[in-house]
Design a protein around this motif. Structure first.
Motif, PDB file in Angstrom:
ATOM      1  N   ALA A  12     -13.721 -82.536  17.330  1.00 45.46           N
ATOM      2  CA  ALA A  12     -14.803 -82.487  16.213  1.00 45.46           C
ATOM      3  C   ALA A  12     -15.663 -81.049  16.131  1.00 45.46           C
ATOM      4  CB  ALA A  12     -15.902 -83.708  16.567  1.00 45.46           C
ATOM      5  N   ILE A  16     -15.306 -78.749  12.732  1.00 43.47           N
ATOM      6  CA  ILE A  16     -16.327 -78.205  12.081  1.00 43.47           C
ATOM      7  C   ILE A  16     -16.245 -76.747  11.936  1.00 43.47           C
ATOM      8  CG2 ILE A  16     -18.978 -77.695  12.226  1.00 43.47           C
ATOM      9  CD1 ILE A  16     -19.127 -80.714  13.353  1.00 43.47           C
ATOM     10  N   GLU A  19     -13.793 -75.666   9.365  1.00 37.87           N
ATOM     11  CA  GLU A  19     -14.301 -75.794   8.299  1.00 37.87           C
ATOM     12  C   GLU A  19     -15.433 -74.676   7.642  1.00 37.87           C
ATOM     13  OE1 GLU A  19     -14.441 -77.859   4.541  1.00 37.87           O
ATOM     14  OE2 GLU A  19     -13.115 -78.106   6.124  1.00 37.87           O
ATOM     15  N   GLU A  36     -14.884 -89.509  14.531  1.00 40.01           N
ATOM     16  CA  GLU A  36     -15.446 -90.307  13.711  1.00 40.01           C
ATOM     17  C   GLU A  36     -16.955 -89.572  13.316  1.00 40.01           C
ATOM     18  OE1 GLU A  36     -16.386 -93.640  15.989  1.00 40.01           O
ATOM     19  OE2 GLU A  36     -14.218 -94.469  16.047  1.00 40.01           O
ATOM     20  N   ASP A  37     -17.666 -90.140  12.265  1.00 38.54           N
ATOM     21  CA  ASP A  37     -18.875 -89.576  11.613  1.00 38.54           C
ATOM     22  C   ASP A  37     -19.601 -88.973  12.879  1.00 38.54           C
ATOM     23  OD1 ASP A  37     -17.779 -89.703   9.361  1.00 38.54           O
ATOM     24  OD2 ASP A  37     -19.024 -91.230   8.720  1.00 38.54           O
ATOM     25  N   THR A  38     -19.842 -90.086  13.783  1.00 34.63           N
ATOM     26  CA  THR A  38     -20.996 -89.898  14.977  1.00 34.63           C
ATOM     27  C   THR A  38     -20.471 -88.683  15.821  1.00 34.63           C
ATOM     28  OG1 THR A  38     -19.759 -91.578  16.217  1.00 34.63           O
ATOM     29  CG2 THR A  38     -21.821 -92.099  14.994  1.00 34.63           C
ATOM     30  N   LEU A  40     -18.775 -85.976  14.532  1.00 34.19           N
ATOM     31  CA  LEU A  40     -18.790 -84.809  14.000  1.00 34.19           C
ATOM     32  C   LEU A  40     -20.403 -84.432  13.945  1.00 34.19           C
ATOM     33  CD1 LEU A  40     -16.406 -85.602  10.915  1.00 34.19           C
ATOM     34  CD2 LEU A  40     -16.140 -84.019  12.678  1.00 34.19           C
ATOM     35  N   THR A  41     -21.332 -85.364  13.822  1.00 29.72           N
ATOM     36  CA  THR A  41     -22.845 -85.019  13.985  1.00 29.72           C
ATOM     37  C   THR A  41     -23.233 -84.525  15.071  1.00 29.72           C
ATOM     38  OG1 THR A  41     -23.018 -87.124  12.299  1.00 29.72           O
ATOM     39  CG2 THR A  41     -24.937 -86.280  13.662  1.00 29.72           C
TER      40      THR A  41
END
Length: 220
Positions: A12, A16, A19, A36-38, A40-41
């Motif tokens: 993740a 990032i 990106e 997953e989104d968690t 990535l956060t």
């Protein structure tokens, strides 16, 4: 002697930073899944705390410490390196820049390990990792071997010991090189060429030069 420095990133975190680098499409070394989104956060907070990104106005950009990802994203070439027994690494290559990316098991997680190398260090890594053995044949040996008649078994398909796929970064493969063993000797073949070459220091150097350029690459 230069001290090797390895940097570790979760999938993740790696995503990032790429990106935020922006630029054209980029080849990736797959870890088998998408974050997953968690994840990535948490990764965004982690790279901010590590000082790899910084606030700029109302947005976030790479900090000077994270600029390697600009070079990765904008490198013109990406070379996938795999061994006959499995395992794959990815090298991003631009002029004066080679970054080796491997999957590494760290405690209970899989992370990307990044190392910036020069050509000599990359060749040493191929030997140290067991993907290749140092060549033992000389040009004189090759002249003697080439004088021997070939037989039908020589055309049999064999499992490659090493495969290097040179891609346009983020795009298709443009060349594929394989090192394999046949009749007790290692050889190098290149896609589009019917004739394989015996594995020598010279042919290994030629393969690396075709994948990573003819100039010596060192830290900037």
């Amino acid at each position: 002697m230069r001290v090797e420095r390895s940097l570790y990133f979760s999938p993740a975190e790696f995503m990032i930073l790429l990106e935020l680098a922006g630029g054209p499409a980029c080849s990736l070394l797959s870890d088998g899944g998408a974050p997953e989104d968690t994840a990535l956060t948490a990764a965004f907070a982690a790279v901010f705390q590590r000082g790899l990104i910084q606030r700029e106005g109302d947005s976030f950009v790479l900090s000077p410490s994270g600029k390697m990802f600009d070079e990765i994203r904008n490198a013109p070439w990406a070379v996938y390196i795999s061994g006959g027994s499995g395992g794959t690494a990815l090298c991003y290559w631009a002029e004066h820049f080679i970054c080796l990316v491997e999957l590494a098991d760290v405690i209970v997680t899989t992370q990307y390990r990044l190392r910036r190398l020069d050509r000599a260090e990359l060749e040493g890594w191929l030997f140290d990792s067991g993907l290749l053995e140092p060549p033992v044949l000389t040009a004189e040996d090759v002249r003697e071997l080439e004088s021997l008649p070939e037989d039908e078994q020589d055309s049999a398909v064999t499992q490659p010991l090493l495969q290097m796929e040179k891609h346009v970064n983020g795009g298709p493969a443009v060349e594929v090189y394989q090192v394999y063993r046949r009749r007790g000797r290692q050889r190098i073949c290149r896609s589009g060429r019917k004739q394989a070459a015996y594995y020598t220091q010279e042919t290994l150097s030629d393969m690396l030069a075709e994948c990573f350029g003819k100039e010596e690459h060192d830290h900037c």
